[in-house]
Motif scaffolding. Sequence first.
Motif, short mmCIF file in Angstrom:
data_model
loop_
_atom_site.label_atom_id
_atom_site.label_comp_id
_atom_site.label_asym_id
_atom_site.label_seq_id
_atom_site.Cartn_x
_atom_site.Cartn_y
_atom_site.Cartn_z
N ARG A 59 0.84 -1.20 0.00
CA ARG A 59 0.00 0.00 0.00
C ARG A 59 0.87 1.25 0.00
O ARG A 59 2.06 1.19 0.22
CB ARG A 59 -0.90 0.01 1.22
N GLY A 60 0.21 2.35 -0.24
CA GLY A 60 0.91 3.62 -0.16
C GLY A 60 1.08 4.27 -1.52
O GLY A 60 0.65 3.74 -2.54
N ALA A 61 1.74 5.41 -1.50
CA ALA A 61 1.92 6.20 -2.72
C ALA A 61 2.69 5.44 -3.79
O ALA A 61 2.44 5.61 -4.99
CB ALA A 61 2.62 7.50 -2.39
N ILE A 62 3.62 4.62 -3.37
CA ILE A 62 4.38 3.84 -4.35
C ILE A 62 4.01 2.36 -4.26
O ILE A 62 4.80 1.48 -4.61
CB ILE A 62 5.91 4.04 -4.20
N GLY A 63 2.81 2.09 -3.83
CA GLY A 63 2.34 0.72 -3.68
C GLY A 63 1.99 0.09 -5.01
O GLY A 63 2.01 0.73 -6.06
N GLY A 64 1.66 -1.16 -4.95
CA GLY A 64 1.29 -1.89 -6.15
C GLY A 64 1.46 -3.38 -5.92
O GLY A 64 1.42 -3.85 -4.78
N TYR A 65 1.67 -4.10 -6.98
CA TYR A 65 1.77 -5.55 -6.93
C TYR A 65 3.13 -6.01 -7.42
O TYR A 65 3.71 -5.44 -8.34
CB TYR A 65 0.67 -6.20 -7.77
N THR A 66 3.62 -7.06 -6.77
CA THR A 66 4.86 -7.71 -7.20
C THR A 66 4.61 -9.21 -7.25
O THR A 66 3.79 -9.74 -6.50
CB THR A 66 6.03 -7.42 -6.24
N ILE A 67 5.33 -9.86 -8.12
CA ILE A 67 5.22 -11.32 -8.22
C ILE A 67 6.01 -11.91 -7.06
O ILE A 67 7.14 -11.50 -6.78
CB ILE A 67 5.72 -11.80 -9.59
N SER A 68 5.41 -12.87 -6.38
CA SER A 68 5.98 -13.36 -5.13
C SER A 68 6.81 -14.64 -5.25
O SER A 68 7.34 -15.10 -4.25
CB SER A 68 4.86 -13.58 -4.10
N ARG A 69 6.91 -15.18 -6.43
CA ARG A 69 7.70 -16.40 -6.64
C ARG A 69 8.66 -16.17 -7.80
O ARG A 69 8.43 -15.30 -8.63
CB ARG A 69 6.80 -17.57 -7.01
N PRO A 70 9.69 -17.00 -7.90
CA PRO A 70 10.55 -16.88 -9.08
C PRO A 70 9.73 -17.13 -10.35
O PRO A 70 8.86 -18.01 -10.38
CB PRO A 70 11.59 -17.99 -8.88
N LEU A 71 9.99 -16.33 -11.37
CA LEU A 71 9.22 -16.42 -12.62
C LEU A 71 9.31 -17.81 -13.25
O LEU A 71 8.36 -18.27 -13.88
CB LEU A 71 9.70 -15.36 -13.61
N LYS A 72 10.44 -18.47 -13.06
CA LYS A 72 10.61 -19.80 -13.65
C LYS A 72 9.73 -20.85 -12.96
O LYS A 72 9.51 -21.94 -13.50
CB LYS A 72 12.07 -20.24 -13.63
N ASP A 73 9.21 -20.51 -11.77
CA ASP A 73 8.40 -21.44 -11.01
C ASP A 73 6.90 -21.24 -11.19
O ASP A 73 6.10 -21.91 -10.53
CB ASP A 73 8.73 -21.34 -9.51
N ILE A 74 6.52 -20.33 -12.07
CA ILE A 74 5.11 -20.09 -12.35
C ILE A 74 4.86 -20.39 -13.82
O ILE A 74 5.50 -19.81 -14.69
CB ILE A 74 4.71 -18.62 -12.05
N SER A 75 3.95 -21.31 -14.08
CA SER A 75 3.65 -21.67 -15.46
C SER A 75 2.36 -21.00 -15.93
O SER A 75 1.54 -20.56 -15.12
CB SER A 75 3.52 -23.19 -15.62
#
Length: 153
Positions: A59-75
């Motif tokens: 949250r906050g002025a610079i808030g947003g979403y980030t991917i929480s796992r390594p990209l190679k581990d998400i299909s």
Amino acid sequence: MKLSTKSRYGLRAMVDLAVHADEGPVSLRSVAERQHLSEGYLEQIIAKMKKAGFVTSSRGAIGGYTISRPLKDISAGDIIRTLEGNLKLVDCPGLNEEGPEDETCSGSELCVTKYVWEKANAAIDSAFDSITLEELAEESKKALENKQSKETE
């Protein structure tokens, strides 16, 4: 099988988050603008991604979403199953793994077409599971670079 906009847009949103991950948390507004999608619809999609543990929010002025796992581990399969449920072409009672065969399908014990559905379902799972978010992000970056180089010519 026809996938809904939920999975198509969800996959696009996750790729966008992956491409812009080095910028810190990414706002849904920026994803919606880049992907030409409804921010309200993206909120519903990202809520499912968050519940499944694929993204985290800040949250906050610079808030947003980030991917929480390594990209190679998400299909792609992980993302689509999260949004759609299973990827099966048909729910064949003869392939029911949860217990006895569905009694609504007469003759399923002699039905050989269930092997068609079994192989097709396995092929679909294999295809979607073989494509990682890391690969999609790299392809997206290449496409953006190609577009930018053509625009500067």
